[in-house]
Design a protein around this motif. Structure first.
Motif: not given
Length: 204
Positions: A177-178, A183-184, A193-194, A200-202
């Motif tokens: 996933l990009n 967001a999904t 996981i959040i 990781s600043k994702l």
């Protein structure tokens, strides 16, 4: 500075800290004296998403007390980035997740992380990066309470290999996933996981 702890019980969060964190959502304070972890977990309403806190001058000691009547299981997993700057996610138990698994005898946590990612997704890890964080998760198993400690590592692969989900581990799919598609994941994943994604600043 004392170490604070963030422990997840389903979608609920249990904090052990010296001070109340600066956050908007309501936090319910608990007392460690006469606290029974199993009873507390049983009383949590199904589908609740609340935050609880033990305010203590010694978070480590309070966490030790909490662990005393539980079984500690060690696990490790990875956040894998491809050469195309996409990230590896799995879909299991109706939720998005990151590949991870239990520590085997004689293994280092970093070795477990690499092995589990490779087994669960059918990829070859090219480089093991830094340790991102560790998360704690509590769940009942028969008559015991389990505290699972998971170490999370940054990883990379060469190119963007085809993924093979390990069906026998209940993994329905493994995908790249990009950063926009993540967001999904956030809408249907676990609090732990959040936490990994935030570190990781994702996500913010």
């Amino acid at each position: 500075m004392a170490q604070n702890y963030r422990i997840y019980i389903s979608d609920n969060t249990l904090l052990i800290a010296e001070f109340l964190p600066q956050q908007v959502e309501k936090i319910q304070q608990l007392e460690i004296q006469d606290f029974d972890l199993q009873t507390f977990c049983k009383k949590l309403a199904k589908n609740s998403k609340k935050t609880y806190i033990f305010l203590t001058k010694n978070p480590k000691q309070t966490f030790k007390k909490l662990k005393k009547d539980s079984t500690l299981i060690k696990a490790a997993g990875g956040l894998v980035e491809s050469a195309e700057k996409n990230y590896l996610f799995i879909f299991r138990n109706k939720r998005w997740d990151l590949p991870k698994g239990k520590l085997e005898k004689g293994e280092k946590m970093s070795e477990t992380a690499v092995r589990e990612v490779e087994e669960e997704c059918g990829v070859k890890i090219a480089k093991l990066g830094e340790k991102l964080c560790k998360t704690y998760h509590i769940y009942p198993l028969e008559t015991k309470m389990i505290i699972k400690k998971t170490n999370w590592y940054k990883m990379t692969v060469k190119g963007e290999p085809k993924l093979v989900p390990q069906k026998e581990e209940g993994i329905e799919k493994a995908v790249w996933l990009n950063s926009y598609e993540i967001a999904t994941v956030v809408q249907n994943t676990f609090p732990s996981i959040i936490e990994v994604l935030k570190i990781s600043k994702l996500i913010k």
